[in-house]
Scaffold this motif. Structure first.
Motif, short mmCIF file in Angstrom:
data_model
loop_
_atom_site.label_atom_id
_atom_site.label_comp_id
_atom_site.label_asym_id
_atom_site.label_seq_id
_atom_site.Cartn_x
_atom_site.Cartn_y
_atom_site.Cartn_z
N ASP A 22 0.83 -1.21 0.00
CA ASP A 22 0.00 0.00 0.00
C ASP A 22 0.86 1.26 0.00
N GLU A 23 1.94 1.23 0.80
CA GLU A 23 2.79 2.43 0.87
C GLU A 23 3.53 2.67 -0.44
N LEU A 24 3.84 1.59 -1.16
CA LEU A 24 4.51 1.77 -2.46
C LEU A 24 3.68 2.68 -3.36
N ALA A 25 2.36 2.42 -3.37
CA ALA A 25 1.49 3.18 -4.26
C ALA A 25 1.11 4.53 -3.67
N ARG A 26 1.19 4.65 -2.33
CA ARG A 26 0.60 5.81 -1.68
C ARG A 26 1.61 6.85 -1.22
N SER A 27 2.80 6.44 -0.88
CA SER A 27 3.76 7.35 -0.26
C SER A 27 5.02 7.51 -1.08
N PRO A 28 4.92 8.18 -2.23
CA PRO A 28 6.14 8.36 -3.03
C PRO A 28 7.27 8.97 -2.21
N GLY A 29 6.91 9.78 -1.19
CA GLY A 29 7.92 10.44 -0.37
C GLY A 29 8.92 9.48 0.26
N ILE A 30 8.46 8.31 0.70
CA ILE A 30 9.41 7.41 1.36
C ILE A 30 10.20 6.60 0.33
N PHE A 31 9.78 6.66 -0.93
CA PHE A 31 10.51 5.95 -1.98
C PHE A 31 10.99 6.94 -3.04
N ASP A 32 11.37 8.16 -2.63
CA ASP A 32 11.70 9.14 -3.67
C ASP A 32 13.18 9.17 -4.00
N ASP A 33 13.98 8.45 -3.24
CA ASP A 33 15.41 8.40 -3.51
C ASP A 33 15.64 7.68 -4.86
N PRO A 34 16.37 8.35 -5.80
CA PRO A 34 16.56 7.73 -7.13
C PRO A 34 17.16 6.32 -7.07
N GLU A 35 18.10 6.10 -6.14
CA GLU A 35 18.70 4.75 -6.05
C GLU A 35 17.67 3.72 -5.62
N MET A 36 16.79 4.14 -4.69
CA MET A 36 15.73 3.26 -4.21
C MET A 36 14.80 2.89 -5.36
N ARG A 37 14.49 3.87 -6.19
CA ARG A 37 13.59 3.61 -7.31
C ARG A 37 14.24 2.69 -8.35
N GLN A 38 15.51 2.92 -8.59
CA GLN A 38 16.24 2.04 -9.51
C GLN A 38 16.20 0.60 -8.97
N TYR A 39 16.39 0.49 -7.66
CA TYR A 39 16.41 -0.81 -7.00
C TYR A 39 15.05 -1.51 -7.15
N ILE A 40 13.98 -0.75 -6.95
CA ILE A 40 12.64 -1.33 -7.08
C ILE A 40 12.39 -1.78 -8.53
N ALA A 41 12.81 -0.97 -9.48
CA ALA A 41 12.65 -1.35 -10.90
C ALA A 41 13.42 -2.63 -11.20
N ASP A 42 14.64 -2.72 -10.66
CA ASP A 42 15.49 -3.89 -10.92
C ASP A 42 14.95 -5.15 -10.26
N HIS A 43 14.18 -5.00 -9.17
CA HIS A 43 13.76 -6.18 -8.40
C HIS A 43 12.25 -6.37 -8.38
N ILE A 44 11.58 -5.83 -9.37
CA ILE A 44 10.12 -5.86 -9.33
C ILE A 44 9.57 -7.29 -9.32
N ILE A 45 10.26 -8.22 -9.94
CA ILE A 45 9.78 -9.61 -9.96
C ILE A 45 9.85 -10.21 -8.56
N GLU A 46 10.96 -9.98 -7.88
CA GLU A 46 11.12 -10.53 -6.52
C GLU A 46 10.16 -9.84 -5.53
N ILE A 47 9.94 -8.54 -5.74
CA ILE A 47 9.01 -7.81 -4.87
C ILE A 47 7.60 -8.36 -5.05
N ASP A 48 7.26 -8.71 -6.28
CA ASP A 48 5.94 -9.28 -6.53
C ASP A 48 5.85 -10.71 -6.00
#
Ligand SMILES: [Zn+2]
Ligand SMILES: [Zn+2]
Ligand SMILES: [Zn+2]
Length: 442
Positions: free
Chosen positions: A343-369
């Motif tokens: 829920d926070e992924l979709a709702r709180s961009p502020g806690i995931f606004d660090d560019p490295e964090m976003r790159q990390y999420i993009a790189d690991h989207i399969i594992e996160i799912d």
């Protein structure tokens, strides 16, 4: 937390059903979840202290009023041009300085964009509130120089009330709100940090209501002393961060996860070591399977049962009306207790606004799912928001192409998601076209 003892938003002008503060040391702070009118408003034009009237008085618009005489009159209720106007929901409250007046029909901040007629248009501002002096006689107890934070916290958690706050919907003692009120009220005194540290020490209390109140307190003040104890607890057992603790003071169950989120949401640009630890813990939490991340609520009373009691304080509600309201309420709470992290992924961009964090999420989207099937949606919603665009638009293609290549989602479902995202997200051909081409070829 700042030690400026100034009302948030330059102070509230409040209607006749809301407390107008009379203790010069008391002020309105957003961390205390109850509205209160500033009692130390000062006019920038005439330099007078603003005077707020008793509940229910207004002024007859037909009559020319001498504002100076009005300001000086000891009892407004006997003045010929004063009336008791009919207001739909609340009683109104009348304010004046030596040069202008305001009728408050609702609670509104002095600082506002003046868009609506109810937005105050006055040259007034909160002049600040002095630090209270010890010994301090509060409602159920006194704070003197010998009082320790531990003792103070224990008193309040056992139901000793520092001040009647007239909080709407409250149906019993509210120690969580009272502790928050004390933190704000005592700012500038040495006992404030002791108070916070003593609250943090109750995190492992056997009473789930106490734990809920600790979590509530640090959700309101995520930079208060002692928060490091909560972070350490989350690090020591990350699997338990989504366990919920319902308390009467708050609609949703409180969680350690919620505290971590609040802390990062309001982090200053220059993050400290504790913020960095939370950031790295969040990264870890993204991969913990939902099956070992319990979301159950602990304690004798559910959030829905508390809501039923809250509703019962209102006039004009019958049992059937309350039951149907509570049913909807319970449904909304249940949705919060499925995947708090997604829920926070979709709702709180502020806690995931660090560019490295976003790159990390993009790189690991399969594992996160894989940790929480379906969470790809929330992660993609994050990556397609308006933050850091267009520079980070390529992350959408990186994450989307992983989803397509791994055949995580049927192509039709992914196309529907893109279509729906157009209404709110950063949706551009630069990323839609490559992904659609891949979908055709897959
Ligand atoms: Zn104020
Ligand atoms: Zn004035
Ligand atoms: Zn564990």
């Amino acid at each position: 937390m700042n030690v400026d003892r100034v009302c948030a938003k330059s102070g509230l002008l409040v209607d006749g059903d809301t407390r107008l503060l009379t203790d010069p040391s008391e002020y309105f702070h957003c961390g205390v979840d109850v509205q209160a009118g500033c009692g130390r408003l000062r006019c920038a034009n005439c330099k007078a202290w603003v005077r707020g009237g008793p509940p229910g008085l207004g002024i007859n618009d037909e009559v020319q009023v001498d504002v100076r005489k009005l300001y000086a009159a000891p009892d407004w209720s006997v003045l010929p041009y004063i009336e008791k106007p009919f207001v739909l929901h609340n009683r109104m409250r009348f304010y004046t300085c030596l040069c202008t007046t305001w009728e408050a029909e609702s609670n509104e901040p002095v600082d506002n964009d003046r868009e609506f007629e109810s937005d105050p248009r006055v040259p007034w501002a909160c002049a600040g509130h002095p630090v209270p002096k010890l010994p301090l006689a509060l409602k159920d107890f006194t704070i003197d120089a010998k009082m320790r934070g531990v003792e103070l916290v224990d008193k309040v958690l056992r139901g000793a009330c520092p001040r009647e706050l007239d909080r709407p919907f409250s149906f019993g003692p509210e120690p969580g709100v009272w502790l928050a009120w004390l933190y704000v009220y005592l700012q500038g005194l040495a006992i404030t940090d002791q108070l916070s540290a003593a609250i943090a020490d109750r995190l492992t209390d056997p009473d789930p209501h106490v734990v809920g109140r600790v979590l509530y307190y640090f959700s309101q003040f995520p930079r208060a002393a002692g928060i490091e104890k909560l972070v350490a607890k989350a690090e020591a057992d990350p699997h338990r961060v989504a366990v919920g603790y319902p308390i009467p003071e708050h609609r949703s169950a409180l969680t350690l996860w919620g505290v971590l989120v609040e802390r990062l949401k309001h982090a200053p640009k220059q993050r400290d070591e504790l913020d960095a630890r939370i950031q790295s813990l969040i990264t870890k939490l993204l991969f913990i399977p939902l099956s070992s991340l319990p979301h159950d609520d602990v304690g004798p009373t559910t959030t829905a049962e508390f809501e039923g009691k809250r509703r019962a304080t209102l006039r004009g509600w019958d049992a059937a009306g309350i039951a149907s309201w509570v049913e909807d309420f319970a449904r909304a709470r249940k949705l919060e207790r499925i995947d708090a992290i997604g829920d926070e992924l979709a709702r709180s961009p502020g806690i995931f606004d660090d560019p490295e964090m976003r790159q990390y999420i993009a790189d690991h989207i399969i594992e996160i799912d894989a940790a929480a099937p379906g969470r790809w949606r929330q992660a993609m919603t994050l990556l397609t928001d308006w933050i850091h665009k267009p520079e980070e638009g390529h992350l959408i293609v990186i994450a989307g192409s992983r989803i397509i290549q791994a055949r995580l989602v049927p192509p039709a479902e992914f196309r529907t998601w893109i279509k729906n995202r157009r209404d709110y997200g950063w949706v551009r051909d630069e990323w839609v076209l490559p992904l659609e081409t891949m979908l055709k070829q897959s």
